[in-house]
Structures are given as C-alpha cells and as structure tokens.
Design a protein around this motif. Structure first.
Motif, mmCIF file in Angstrom:
data_model
loop_
_atom_site.group_PDB
_atom_site.id
_atom_site.type_symbol
_atom_site.label_atom_id
_atom_site.label_comp_id
_atom_site.label_asym_id
_atom_site.label_seq_id
_atom_site.Cartn_x
_atom_site.Cartn_y
_atom_site.Cartn_z
ATOM 1 N N ARG A 1 -8.237 -47.911 -6.347
ATOM 2 C CA ARG A 1 -6.802 -48.207 -6.524
ATOM 3 C C ARG A 1 -5.960 -47.311 -5.627
ATOM 4 N NH1 ARG A 1 -5.422 -47.871 -12.734
ATOM 5 N NH2 ARG A 1 -3.569 -48.970 -12.057
ATOM 6 N N ALA A 2 -4.851 -47.866 -5.146
ATOM 7 C CA ALA A 2 -3.940 -47.087 -4.308
ATOM 8 C C ALA A 2 -3.278 -45.985 -5.123
ATOM 9 C CB ALA A 2 -2.873 -48.001 -3.711
ATOM 10 N N VAL A 3 -3.023 -44.841 -4.474
ATOM 11 C CA VAL A 3 -2.432 -43.699 -5.160
ATOM 12 C C VAL A 3 -1.054 -44.049 -5.724
ATOM 13 C CG1 VAL A 3 -1.556 -41.351 -4.838
ATOM 14 C CG2 VAL A 3 -3.728 -42.022 -3.818
ATOM 15 N N ARG A 4 -0.297 -44.917 -5.051
ATOM 16 C CA ARG A 4 1.035 -45.276 -5.553
ATOM 17 C C ARG A 4 0.940 -45.935 -6.922
ATOM 18 N NH1 ARG A 4 1.862 -50.627 -5.104
ATOM 19 N NH2 ARG A 4 0.506 -51.796 -3.682
ATOM 20 N N LEU A 5 -0.138 -46.712 -7.154
ATOM 21 C CA LEU A 5 -0.326 -47.342 -8.465
ATOM 22 C C LEU A 5 -0.644 -46.300 -9.517
ATOM 23 C CD1 LEU A 5 -2.414 -50.471 -7.402
ATOM 24 C CD2 LEU A 5 0.030 -50.376 -7.950
ATOM 25 N N ARG B 1 -1.429 -33.090 0.859
ATOM 26 C CA ARG B 1 -0.631 -34.314 0.802
ATOM 27 C C ARG B 1 -1.517 -35.534 1.004
ATOM 28 N NH1 ARG B 1 4.690 -32.768 2.481
ATOM 29 N NH2 ARG B 1 5.076 -34.731 3.552
ATOM 30 N N LEU B 2 -1.110 -36.637 0.378
ATOM 31 C CA LEU B 2 -1.785 -37.916 0.574
ATOM 32 C C LEU B 2 -0.740 -39.011 0.703
ATOM 33 C CD1 LEU B 2 -4.769 -38.007 -1.973
ATOM 34 C CD2 LEU B 2 -4.917 -37.907 0.509
ATOM 35 N N PRO B 3 -0.966 -39.984 1.589
ATOM 36 C CA PRO B 3 -0.032 -41.118 1.657
ATOM 37 C C PRO B 3 -0.183 -41.992 0.414
ATOM 38 C CG PRO B 3 -1.907 -41.496 3.085
ATOM 39 C CD PRO B 3 -2.045 -40.091 2.584
ATOM 40 N N ALA B 4 0.897 -42.682 0.055
ATOM 41 C CA ALA B 4 0.866 -43.540 -1.132
ATOM 42 C C ALA B 4 -0.143 -44.666 -0.987
ATOM 43 C CB ALA B 4 2.262 -44.107 -1.394
ATOM 44 N N THR B 5 -0.553 -44.935 0.247
ATOM 45 C CA THR B 5 -1.535 -46.006 0.476
ATOM 46 C C THR B 5 -2.974 -45.522 0.326
ATOM 47 O OG1 THR B 5 -1.414 -45.512 2.841
ATOM 48 C CG2 THR B 5 -0.019 -47.300 2.014
ATOM 49 N N ALA B 6 -3.160 -44.198 0.171
ATOM 50 C CA ALA B 6 -4.518 -43.655 0.019
ATOM 51 C C ALA B 6 -5.150 -44.174 -1.265
ATOM 52 C CB ALA B 6 -4.471 -42.129 0.015
ATOM 53 N N LEU B 7 -6.466 -44.093 -1.348
ATOM 54 C CA LEU B 7 -7.189 -44.560 -2.524
ATOM 55 C C LEU B 7 -7.402 -43.438 -3.524
ATOM 56 C CD1 LEU B 7 -9.923 -46.793 -0.841
ATOM 57 C CD2 LEU B 7 -7.702 -47.478 -1.751
ATOM 58 N N GLY B 8 -7.592 -43.847 -4.769
ATOM 59 C CA GLY B 8 -7.851 -42.879 -5.828
ATOM 60 C C GLY B 8 -9.072 -42.036 -5.545
ATOM 61 N N SER B 9 -10.050 -42.598 -4.833
ATOM 62 C CA SER B 9 -11.253 -41.837 -4.496
ATOM 63 C C SER B 9 -10.920 -40.653 -3.589
ATOM 64 C CB SER B 9 -12.281 -42.736 -3.814
ATOM 65 O OG SER B 9 -11.719 -43.357 -2.671
ATOM 66 N N GLU B 10 -9.899 -40.796 -2.730
ATOM 67 C CA GLU B 10 -9.475 -39.698 -1.866
ATOM 68 C C GLU B 10 -8.806 -38.602 -2.684
ATOM 69 O OE1 GLU B 10 -7.638 -40.993 1.962
ATOM 70 O OE2 GLU B 10 -7.906 -43.014 1.137
ATOM 71 N N LEU B 11 -8.061 -39.008 -3.703
ATOM 72 C CA LEU B 11 -7.437 -38.033 -4.597
ATOM 73 C C LEU B 11 -8.509 -37.260 -5.351
ATOM 74 C CD1 LEU B 11 -4.802 -36.958 -5.907
ATOM 75 C CD2 LEU B 11 -4.976 -38.821 -7.555
ATOM 76 N N ASP B 12 -9.492 -37.986 -5.856
ATOM 77 C CA ASP B 12 -10.603 -37.353 -6.565
ATOM 78 C C ASP B 12 -11.325 -36.381 -5.645
ATOM 79 O OD1 ASP B 12 -12.555 -37.032 -8.697
ATOM 80 O OD2 ASP B 12 -13.891 -38.246 -7.475
ATOM 81 N N ALA B 13 -11.544 -36.778 -4.396
ATOM 82 C CA ALA B 13 -12.239 -35.920 -3.432
ATOM 83 C C ALA B 13 -11.449 -34.644 -3.156
ATOM 84 C CB ALA B 13 -12.488 -36.682 -2.132
ATOM 85 N N ALA B 14 -10.112 -34.759 -3.094
ATOM 86 C CA ALA B 14 -9.276 -33.586 -2.847
ATOM 87 C C ALA B 14 -9.429 -32.563 -3.968
ATOM 88 C CB ALA B 14 -7.811 -34.000 -2.708
ATOM 89 N N PHE B 15 -9.435 -33.029 -5.214
ATOM 90 C CA PHE B 15 -9.605 -32.112 -6.344
ATOM 91 C C PHE B 15 -11.011 -31.525 -6.376
ATOM 92 C CE2 PHE B 15 -6.063 -34.658 -8.444
ATOM 93 C CZ PHE B 15 -5.120 -33.649 -8.263
#
Length: 611
Positions: A80-84, A24-38
């Motif tokens: 960019r924020a994950v919500r965007l 899970r990631l908060p909507a305020t997290a950054l796209g870089s955190e999403l990339d890191a998770a993958f």
C-alpha cells in the motif's frame, strides 16, 4: 541523522536543541519501504512524508507497529502507498512548529491536540532553509522531564495519555506514583508506586536482570559519568520475560534518561516497551526468508531432473511416507518393533532414490528423519518404542512433498516447454543416473572415480528396473564410502588414481539367469575389522573368512565410525539381500584385501509372475 542533546537544558531551551530526524519518504512510496526504514534503524522514531507540494505528515514507529502493521499485517501493509497509511492515522494538517519554539511551549501546544493524536511526532521547520525535520514526542517528553518543566498534575495528565510505558525512578531506585497506564499493561501489575525497579525486574525476569538494573541506575545517578557513555552500554535493551499468570513469553526494552534540576540528577525517566510482537515478526520474517531460500534451492534441483523421473519419484515418495504415517500409529510390542524397522527401511530406500536423481533437499531431510528413527529404535522408551516421536519428522517430509507438488504445478509450463524441446532425446537411462550419483559422491567425498559400464538396457526385464536401480544405488554408496580409498591412500599404496567402478549386465540363457556384477578396485573387505565389529554387535564366536563376508548383509551391521547422509546406519546391504531374495535371486560377495571387492547378483531370467 539525529543530533544529540546539549550538555544541559534550561527552561529557555528550544526545539533546535532536541534530537531531530530527517528520514523522508515520498507519499507514493510503499509500506514495505516504511517498514524497511524502521528495520534499518532501531532508534528511528518516525519518518517524514512529503509530496510535490511539500510535507504532508509523519508516521511514527509506534503508529506503524500498533495502528497499522498489527491490525492489517505486513503482507497487507507492504504494497500500500504511504499516503494511504497516513490517512489511516491522522486526518487534517500535521502540527509543524518553528525550530525556535521553546520546549515548554511545544509541550503546551502538543497537549492542545486531540488525545488520540498526542503521540503523533512533531514536525519542526527551519524558516531559513524550508527544511522540515521530525522530533518524536518521546524525545520532547524526555527533554521536558530533564528541565523539570512539568509538575505533578501535568505530568500525570501526559502519563495517563501516552501509548508507551513511562515511569519515574528516584535516587533510591523507587518508582514514583506517576507512571503511564501502559506500564501496568506491559508489566502486568498496578502496584508499582514505591517499589524498587530492580525488585520488579527480579519478579518478572531473573535476579541477574535485577542486579544489572541496580548497578546501571547507580551509574546513571552519578553526575560524574557522562550520560552518552552509559546510554550506549544499557544492559536492559532486551529483557526476556518467561510465561507467567497465563501471559505468554514477553520481550521488553528499557531505556533511561536523566531528569536534571540545576546540576543535580533528581530522577530517571524510564521508558518501557513491549517488543514481543516485533521479535515475533522478525522471527517470522527470518523463517519466511529461510523457507523462500529453501524453495528456490528445491526448484533449482527439480529443474535439473527429468520430469518423468521426478514425477515418478514424487509419487512413490508420497505413497511411502503415507505408509510411514500409518506404521507410526501401530502399537503393541511386536508390532511396534516391526513398524519402526519398516519405517527405517522405507526412509533409507527413499533417501537412496533421492540421491540417485539429484534431489539433495529430499535426501537431507530423509537423513534427519533417519536420525530420529535411529534414536527411537535404540531407545529404551516404553512400548511401542516411542513411534509417536516420529510425528514431527514425518510431518516435515509430508510438507516437503506437498511443496514439491506445488512447485511442479507452478513449473508445469516450463516443464512442458522443456519436454517439447527434448522430445527427440531419449529419457536418461539407469547408467546415466547412476553415473550422476557417483559423480556427486566423488565430489562430496573427494575421491576421483572412473565409472565403466558394460550394460544394455534391453537385456534388463522391465519388471526388474526398480529392484536393480535400488540395489545399484546402495552398492555405489557402499563402494564410495567403504571400498574406495582416498586419493593420498591410493598413491601411498601404489594404486592408480582415479579409482575404477565397474558394472556389468549379462544374460545366461542356458542357465535361465540374469547376472549383474558391481565391482570396485578399492581396499576390499577388511575382514579383521568386520570380525571385531561382528563380535561387538552380535556376540558371535570366531567366524571363518567366508562367514565373515556374509556378515555385511546382516541388519544393523556397519563398520562406519560415524553416521553421515551416505553411510553408517547399518541398513542397506540387508535391504539389498532381502529384495533380491524376494525376487527369487541371490547375492554373493568376492573380495581380495587391498585389491578389489565385487558383488555378484543372480536373478531368474524370467521374473516371477511372468509367463
């Protein structure tokens, strides 16, 4: 954390029996955190996104790579924020199903969504705990295939819609008529129906890959082999496909799932992914990280160097490399040989200066460029001696110079502060910088050294500053590599440790001469070794000792067994003699075997051109 499939699925199986993910990631997290998770977990199909009010959606790996990362680029997506990012994918509420929803019903509801949203992960809620997890559509489709809920038209409808490559293989390893459109695009052919998967792989990659596929499929169709065991040893997780039919190099991944009816394995569902962009991005990221580390190292080196000395060297470096750039374009027999010799001398001189002021990054790259120049000089290529092969090395040196200039600009404020803080301190003199070079060589070569000077900078005409600096750098290198023995060798021969290097400057007014002496208490000139090497290189008759001592100043002469960044090129002393003679001076060598070696340099007290 994913849960595994139960040992068998039935038409009554529910979503709770499928692998579920709770990353899970908060909507305020950054796209870089999403990339890191993958990147952390290659098997992760997607990430659940939540805010203060609860779950707001999910982003799948494929959505991120194909819909977000590729069009916008990671450097744009990262901050960019994950919500965007979520808004880029799916307006409206996410589909959330209960854990107890039958798989067949989950598939039916998935098919009611807009086709563009079909690949959207399904969120599964546990009413008893209000926990929401994610089930990838791929896992849902694989489960559906296993229990044979889908038939003909329905399977074709899904395979025609999904964005990933899916195909079905029967017991004969032949590809069924149902396969996704993406497979055609990924594999580059549309005539797959009826072909054996191994034959397709053999035309795409290699016979070895084809054989691996045959053996692996036989294992998958064996009901006595537990699927979990063979999934872990999948030999086709990464298949490199060479360039073909105008298509660039590809990297493919094949994943396999059994389709079970009762206790019989009827078909294998094969998932084909094009990992090319993923591999390219990983290579680009690795290159960027390597360049960033090199940039930091270079910046740290530069911050330790006197700003004036650094600027002076960089100015000469860029001018000399520009000259190399011009020389490499010369052609013709004589011009080609002369050009490569001059290039070699320029690179060697620049390397010595870089070592003198402590620019190790420059010295290393210049050493590699010397390797190329040496290979060109020694080659029997067609004229003009393959000078064009230096292009990549020269370009790398120009890039390094540009990088240094950029860092100087970025560090200008720091340099200004440093200059202000040390405004009352004199700039490092020649002996200080030479001491720095000798200390560095002492550590790297493991030879303890005591450096003794009898020197007054005021006695050295400014016109000789560059010449004397270059000469002493080369003599120091030669002394440390060839002259001074190792610690054990000195102790064995009863010589004191550390070794002693001495340099002295004297003015002889009556004779109108400036004398510089550089001496070490090392092994001295090894005349028999020089005699042997001279015979090999120059095919000369037996020389007397005085003649042998002068051989060390011949171009290309070296007794070094191997080439390092400090010696072995056979260039250096010839360059020293040429520079001294050009200034109207001379250099003599005096030696006693096992005791010392001294170089005596005599220059006109009045530099040429001065009145």
């Amino acid at each position: 954390m994913a849960v595994t499939f139960l040992s068998s699925l039935t038409p009554q199986s529910i979503l709770a029996e499928l692998p579920a993910w709770n990353t899970r990631l908060p909507a305020t997290a950054l796209g870089s955190e999403l990339d890191a998770a993958f990147r952390r977990d290659p098997e992760l199909p997607g990430v659940v996104i939540f805010n203060a009010h609860g779950v707001v959606g999910a982003i799948s790996r494929t959505q991120f790579q194909q819909t977000i990362s590729r069009p916008f680029g990671r450097e744009v997506v990262g901050p960019r924020a994950v919500r965007l990012l979520l808004e880029e994918l799916s307006p409206g509420d996410p589909m959330i199903l209960d854990l107890n929803t039958p798989i067949q019903e989950a598939v039916r509801q998935s098919l009611t969504r807009d086709r563009t949203m079909l690949y959207e992960p399904i969120l599964v809620a546990d009413r008893t705990s209000a926990d929401v997890r994610l089930v990838g559509f791929t896992d849902l489709l694989q489960a559906d295939s296993r229990i044979s809920v889908l038939r003909n038209q329905q399977m074709q409808e899904i395979l025609a819609t999904v964005q990933e490559g899916f195909l079905l293989v029967d017991r004969e390893h032949r590809i069924a008529s149902e396969y996704s459109r993406s497979v055609v695009s990924i594999l580059g052919r549309s005539d797959l129906a009826g072909l054996r998967l191994s034959d397709v792989l053999e035309t795409l990659a290699t016979a070895d890959h084809a054989e691996l596929a045959r053996a692996y499929l036989e294992t998958l169709f064996n009901p006595n082999v537990i699927e979990k065991l063979v999934v872990d040893i999948n030999p086709l997780k990464s298949v490199q496909v060479p360039e073909r039919d105008g298509r660039g190099k590809q990297f493919l991944r094949f994943a396999f799932k059994r389709s079970v009816e009762g206790k019989e394995i009827r078909r294998i569902l094969v998932r084909v992914e094009d990992r090319t962009r993923e591999v390219e991005l990983a290579a680009e990221l690795e290159q960027q990280e390597r360049q960033a580390a090199q940039r930091v190292d270079l910046a740290m080196e530069m911050m330790q160097i006197d700003p004036d000395a650094l600027t002076d060297y960089l100015t000469r470096f860029l001018a000399e490399i520009a000259q190399v750039h011009r020389l490499r374009n010369k052609s013709g027999n004589g011009a080609g040989r002369a050009a490569i010799d001059e290039i070699f001398r320029i690179l060697h001189s620049l390397k010595g200066e870089a070592g003198l002021i402590g620019l190790r990054s420059f010295a290393d790259k210049l050493h590699r460029a010397e390797d190329v120049a040496q290979a060109v000089r020694d080659s029997s290529d067609a004229q003009p001696f393959g000078i064009e092969r230096l292009d990549a090395s020269v370009d790398a040196l120009l890039a390094l110079g540009g990088e240094a200039k950029d860092l100087i600009a970025r560090l200008s404020a720091l340099a200004t502060r440093r200059t202000n803080e040390t405004a009352e301190k004199p700039a490092p003199d020649l002996m200080s910088t030479l001491d720095h070079l000798i200390s560095d060589l002492s550590v790297r070569l493991g030879k303890p050294i005591q450096f003794v000077t009898h020197w007054n900078d005021a006695d050295l005409p400014k016109a000789y500053a560059g010449l004397v600096r270059d000469v002493l750098v080369q003599l120091a290198r030669n002394s440390m590599v060839h002259g001074v023995e190792s610690d054990p060798q000195r102790r064995q021969s009863g010589k004191p440790v550390p070794a002693v290097l001495q340099v002295a400057l004297r003015r002889h007014q009556a004779e109108g001469q400036l004398e510089i002496v550089f001496q070490d208490d090392g092994r001295g000139l090894e005349l028999e070794r020089i005699r042997l090497r001279a015979g090999e290189m120059f095919d000369v008759a037996i020389l007397d000792d005085e003649q042998l001592a002068q051989v060390i100043f011949e171009p290309g002469f070296s007794t070094a067994v191997e080439t390092t960044s400090d010696a072995g090129r056979g260039v250096g002393l010839d360059l020293v003699r040429a520079k001294i003679e050009k200034a109207g001076g001379m250099i003599l060598v005096h030696s006693e075997p096992g005791v010392f070696c001294a170089f005596q340099i005599l220059l006109p007290l009045q530099p040429q051109g001065e009145s």
